[in-house]
Write an enzyme that holds these catalytic residues in place. Sequence first.
Site, PDB file in Angstrom:
ATOM      1  N   THR A 188       0.830  -1.210   0.000  1.00  0.00           N
ATOM      2  CA  THR A 188       0.000   0.000   0.000  1.00  0.00           C
ATOM      3  C   THR A 188       0.862   1.256   0.000  1.00  0.00           C
ATOM      4  O   THR A 188       0.536   2.249  -0.640  1.00  0.00           O
ATOM      5  CB  THR A 188      -0.938  -0.002   1.224  1.00  0.00           C
ATOM      6  OG1 THR A 188      -1.588  -1.271   1.288  1.00  0.00           O
ATOM      7  CG2 THR A 188      -1.994   1.079   1.112  1.00  0.00           C
ATOM      8  N   CYS A 209       3.229  -6.069  13.799  1.00  0.00           N
ATOM      9  CA  CYS A 209       2.697  -5.978  15.163  1.00  0.00           C
ATOM     10  C   CYS A 209       2.131  -7.320  15.598  1.00  0.00           C
ATOM     11  O   CYS A 209       2.070  -7.626  16.776  1.00  0.00           O
ATOM     12  CB  CYS A 209       1.593  -4.935  15.228  1.00  0.00           C
ATOM     13  SG  CYS A 209       2.171  -3.314  14.765  1.00  0.00           S
ATOM     14  N   CYS A 240      15.430   7.063 -10.063  1.00  0.00           N
ATOM     15  CA  CYS A 240      14.267   6.487  -9.368  1.00  0.00           C
ATOM     16  C   CYS A 240      13.134   6.245 -10.358  1.00  0.00           C
ATOM     17  O   CYS A 240      12.793   7.121 -11.162  1.00  0.00           O
ATOM     18  CB  CYS A 240      13.802   7.451  -8.274  1.00  0.00           C
ATOM     19  SG  CYS A 240      12.221   6.984  -7.543  1.00  0.00           S
TER      20      CYS A 240
HETATM   21 ZN   LIG Z   1      11.957   8.750  -6.090  1.00  0.00          ZN
END
Ligand SMILES: [Zn+2]
Length: 340
Positions: free
Chosen positions: A133, A186, A244
């Site tokens: 997500t 968790c 990126c």
């Molecule tokens: Zn980036």
Amino acid sequence: MSPVEREKYSRQILFPPLGETGQEMLLRARVVIVGCGALGSFQAAALARAGVGEIVVVDRDYVEPSNLQRQWLFDEADAAEGLPKAVAAVRKLAASNASVRTHAVVADLTPGNAEELLLPAGVILDGTDNFETRYLINDVAVKRGVPWIYGAAVGSHGVTMPILPGRSACLACIWPQPPSGAQPTCDTAGILNAVAALVGAWQVGEALKILAGRLEAVEPRLVSVDIWKNTFRSIGTSRSDPQCAACGRRQFSHLEGEGRPRITLCGRNSVQIHERARPLDLGPLRETLGRLGEVRANPYALRFFCSPFEMTVFPDGRAIIKGTTDIGVARSLYARYVGC
Ligand SMILES: [Zn+2]
């Protein structure tokens, strides 16, 4: 700003970097919180009290007793009722500040609905518990130039980083690929509520700066803390990676991703099935399943107990099957009781 608002937020207005101008901007702002667990419920509570005008809470899950140790907005009645977290959250927000407009979205964030659910937003806050997500949020935020604030906490350790598209590194600059293999969660490694509050509070601080237009106060840094080991590290992230995939080459593979599994492991001995792409009428299902076993239902979810399993079905056709991590078992229970 009305005299009532001026009084309500007076202690925040007195803080010089915000002042009345900053408060006005908060009152007009809209934020989207994805995931309303330990981090998200803290963020929602704090931002509502700070007077953020509109708060959208997106969460796919329901309140359980094991959440209450760290998920600040919920109480035992919410868990007993099995309310969806988004619904329980906005009820509490309205009680703490009735002038905030809130929206509960009981849904799984997917490539198909991410842009619709996340936008428009002055800032998106990460309250999720999974990288799938987060990379989806990163794609939408970078593509549309919306700031978002990453956050995660497990055990006594927490991490957070503000991402300002065009001004700082994005999630994919720091970690080009989601981590592989099982990550501690968790549900497997436990969590101290104090570290969740710390990370949530840090995220709220960054959100307030962004929403109040004080971007110069946001120093993009990856902050990592451990409240048990008493460690704190902070690494500058002002430079983005030209290579990126997301912010450099603008390839949004997670948002365009077709390969998203239709069944996911939720980590806490449960499986989520979201194969069914059409809405489900819970009324008739309640009658059918009521003849076979115990059913508890509210307008937002239906819970069916078929020992040793427990199935919670949502109106969007999703189901969370508790008591197994076996996808085959979960799928067959879904087929048997809900239908394909
Ligand atoms: Zn980036």
